[in-house]
Design a protein around this motif. Structure first.
Motif, PDB file in Angstrom:
ATOM      1  N   THR A 218      -2.102  -5.185   0.206  1.00 56.36           N
ATOM      2  CA  THR A 218      -2.378  -4.395   1.411  1.00 56.36           C
ATOM      3  C   THR A 218      -1.956  -2.946   1.233  1.00 56.36           C
ATOM      4  O   THR A 218      -2.693  -2.011   1.601  1.00 56.36           O
ATOM      5  CB  THR A 218      -1.638  -5.019   2.608  1.00 56.36           C
ATOM      6  N   LEU A 219      -0.788  -2.707   0.662  1.00 52.24           N
ATOM      7  CA  LEU A 219      -0.337  -1.338   0.440  1.00 52.24           C
ATOM      8  C   LEU A 219      -1.228  -0.612  -0.572  1.00 52.24           C
ATOM      9  O   LEU A 219      -1.525   0.586  -0.420  1.00 52.24           O
ATOM     10  CB  LEU A 219       1.115  -1.340  -0.035  1.00 52.24           C
ATOM     11  N   THR A 220      -1.664  -1.300  -1.580  1.00 54.90           N
ATOM     12  CA  THR A 220      -2.553  -0.674  -2.581  1.00 54.90           C
ATOM     13  C   THR A 220      -3.878  -0.263  -1.948  1.00 54.90           C
ATOM     14  O   THR A 220      -4.408   0.834  -2.218  1.00 54.90           O
ATOM     15  CB  THR A 220      -2.791  -1.652  -3.741  1.00 54.90           C
ATOM     16  N   THR A 224      -5.201   3.556  -1.598  1.00 53.85           N
ATOM     17  CA  THR A 224      -6.502   3.899  -2.187  1.00 53.85           C
ATOM     18  C   THR A 224      -7.444   4.480  -1.135  1.00 53.85           C
ATOM     19  O   THR A 224      -8.204   5.432  -1.402  1.00 53.85           O
ATOM     20  CB  THR A 224      -7.138   2.646  -2.816  1.00 53.85           C
ATOM     21  N   ALA A 225      -7.391   3.932   0.086  1.00 54.02           N
ATOM     22  CA  ALA A 225      -8.256   4.445   1.161  1.00 54.02           C
ATOM     23  C   ALA A 225      -7.856   5.847   1.584  1.00 54.02           C
ATOM     24  O   ALA A 225      -8.708   6.653   1.990  1.00 54.02           O
ATOM     25  CB  ALA A 225      -8.210   3.503   2.353  1.00 54.02           C
ATOM     26  N   THR A 226      -6.580   6.154   1.513  1.00 53.04           N
ATOM     27  CA  THR A 226      -6.110   7.500   1.876  1.00 53.04           C
ATOM     28  C   THR A 226      -6.170   8.477   0.718  1.00 53.04           C
ATOM     29  O   THR A 226      -5.836   9.655   0.893  1.00 53.04           O
ATOM     30  CB  THR A 226      -4.675   7.416   2.390  1.00 53.04           C
ATOM     31  N   GLY A 227      -6.591   8.032  -0.455  1.00 50.83           N
ATOM     32  CA  GLY A 227      -6.716   8.924  -1.607  1.00 50.83           C
ATOM     33  C   GLY A 227      -5.418   9.153  -2.354  1.00 50.83           C
ATOM     34  O   GLY A 227      -5.320  10.113  -3.129  1.00 50.83           O
ATOM     35  N   VAL A 228      -4.453   8.308  -2.172  1.00 53.47           N
ATOM     36  CA  VAL A 228      -3.167   8.442  -2.859  1.00 53.47           C
ATOM     37  C   VAL A 228      -3.168   7.465  -4.027  1.00 53.47           C
ATOM     38  O   VAL A 228      -3.290   6.252  -3.835  1.00 53.47           O
ATOM     39  CB  VAL A 228      -1.988   8.154  -1.912  1.00 53.47           C
ATOM     40  N   ASN A 229      -3.044   7.985  -5.206  1.00 51.94           N
ATOM     41  CA  ASN A 229      -3.062   7.142  -6.401  1.00 51.94           C
ATOM     42  C   ASN A 229      -1.640   6.692  -6.754  1.00 51.94           C
ATOM     43  O   ASN A 229      -1.019   7.151  -7.711  1.00 51.94           O
ATOM     44  CB  ASN A 229      -3.683   7.898  -7.580  1.00 51.94           C
ATOM     45  N   ILE A 230      -1.136   5.795  -5.941  1.00 52.51           N
ATOM     46  CA  ILE A 230       0.206   5.248  -6.152  1.00 52.51           C
ATOM     47  C   ILE A 230       0.107   3.740  -6.098  1.00 52.51           C
ATOM     48  O   ILE A 230      -0.484   3.163  -5.183  1.00 52.51           O
ATOM     49  CB  ILE A 230       1.207   5.754  -5.087  1.00 52.51           C
TER      50      ILE A 230
END
Length: 283
Positions: A218-220, A224-230
């Motif tokens: 869920t966090l991934t 990914t939806a917010t554009g954060v590559n973490i």
């Protein structure tokens, strides 16, 4: 002729004392003087019973009779009465809790009554002490063991028994709400983790791993939806999971403190509670 009488005289007198009474009465015989009936009057002997009246109370005033009278005292403030009342109340609370828990599990309505399963243990601790609360919890678990088996008994202890015993013990000892909420939150979280591990063992599936994998996924997706590559690590996932469990348990325990405080106040046990100032003014 005189010799014959002497010979027979000794056996006659030697045989008489064997049939005569050995002792004569001590009181003298008196004849009534010139009475019309000329009857023989005997003085009535008088016996003094003062010795018997003095010795009888001594047989009942020893230390053993005093101890027996103390144990047989059934007065409202007596030891036997209080022990019997404590036993009856603990048995009643254990029976009612076990029956309600069994019916709620059978009818799948446990979520509606889950906040009341710890209340009997808290009331018993407040009225009769910590030992009575522990006995109530054990008696309820033994009843569920007979009715539903060891799984339901263990789940009751993990989810409701430990929490109720911790809260009742702290309130009995007069702990403030900050310490009580903190320790009860730890007890509730430990019970929840024990419930997860028990369920994982029974179904042969690692439920904890499934929960953490779902949180990680869920966090991934959110990152990914917010554009954060973490990509969060598993340590972060475990920290988030533990925090969520503590927050859930903390809110639940806080609501239980409010609910049980109102309930015990309505029962007339407000003097035994140590409530915060804002709640005491509201009540």
């Amino acid at each position: 002729m005189m010799n014959l009488l002497k010979i027979h005289h000794h056996p006659l007198f030697s045989h008489i004392p064997q049939i005569t009474p050995p002792h004569q009465p001590n009181f003298p015989l008196k004849f009534s003087s010139l009475s019309s009936s000329s009857t023989l009057s005997l003085p009535k002997p008088s016996f003094k019973l003062s010795c018997l009246s003095k010795t009888q109370p001594l047989l009942f005033n020893n230390e053993e009779d005093k101890k027996i009278s103390q144990f047989e005292d059934l007065a409202p403030d007596g030891v036997v009465y209080l022990k019997t009342l404590r036993l009856v109340e603990c048995s009643m609370f254990a029976a009612v809790t076990g029956l309600v828990y069994f019916l709620s599990n059978s009818l799948s309505i446990e979520n509606y009554f889950g906040c009341f399963f710890s209340l009997p243990i808290v009331i018993t601790c407040m009225r009769w002490g910590v030992a009575a609360g522990r006995k109530t919890m054990v008696a309820t678990a033994m009843l569920l063991l007979v009715l539903s088996g060891p799984v339901k008994a263990l789940i009751y202890i993990l989810t409701h028994g430990i929490l109720g015993f911790t809260m009742g013990s702290l309130w009995r000892l007069g702990a403030n709400w900050g310490l009580s909420i903190f320790l009860c939150t730890i007890a509730r979280s430990a019970g929840a983790m024990g419930y997860i591990l028990t369920s994982s063992f029974l179904i042969r599936e690692n439920i904890l791993a499934l929960i953490t994998v779902n949180i990680h996924t869920t966090l991934t997706l959110i990152f990914t939806a917010t554009g954060v590559n973490i990509i969060p690590s598993m340590n972060v996932i475990y920290t988030i999971f533990g925090t969520l469990v503590l927050l859930n348990s903390g809110f639940f325990v806080f609501l239980l403190h409010l609910l049980y405080s109102v309930f015990l106040t309505r029962l007339g046990m407000k003097a035994s509670l140590r409530l915060p100032g804002w709640l005491e003014k509201a009540l």
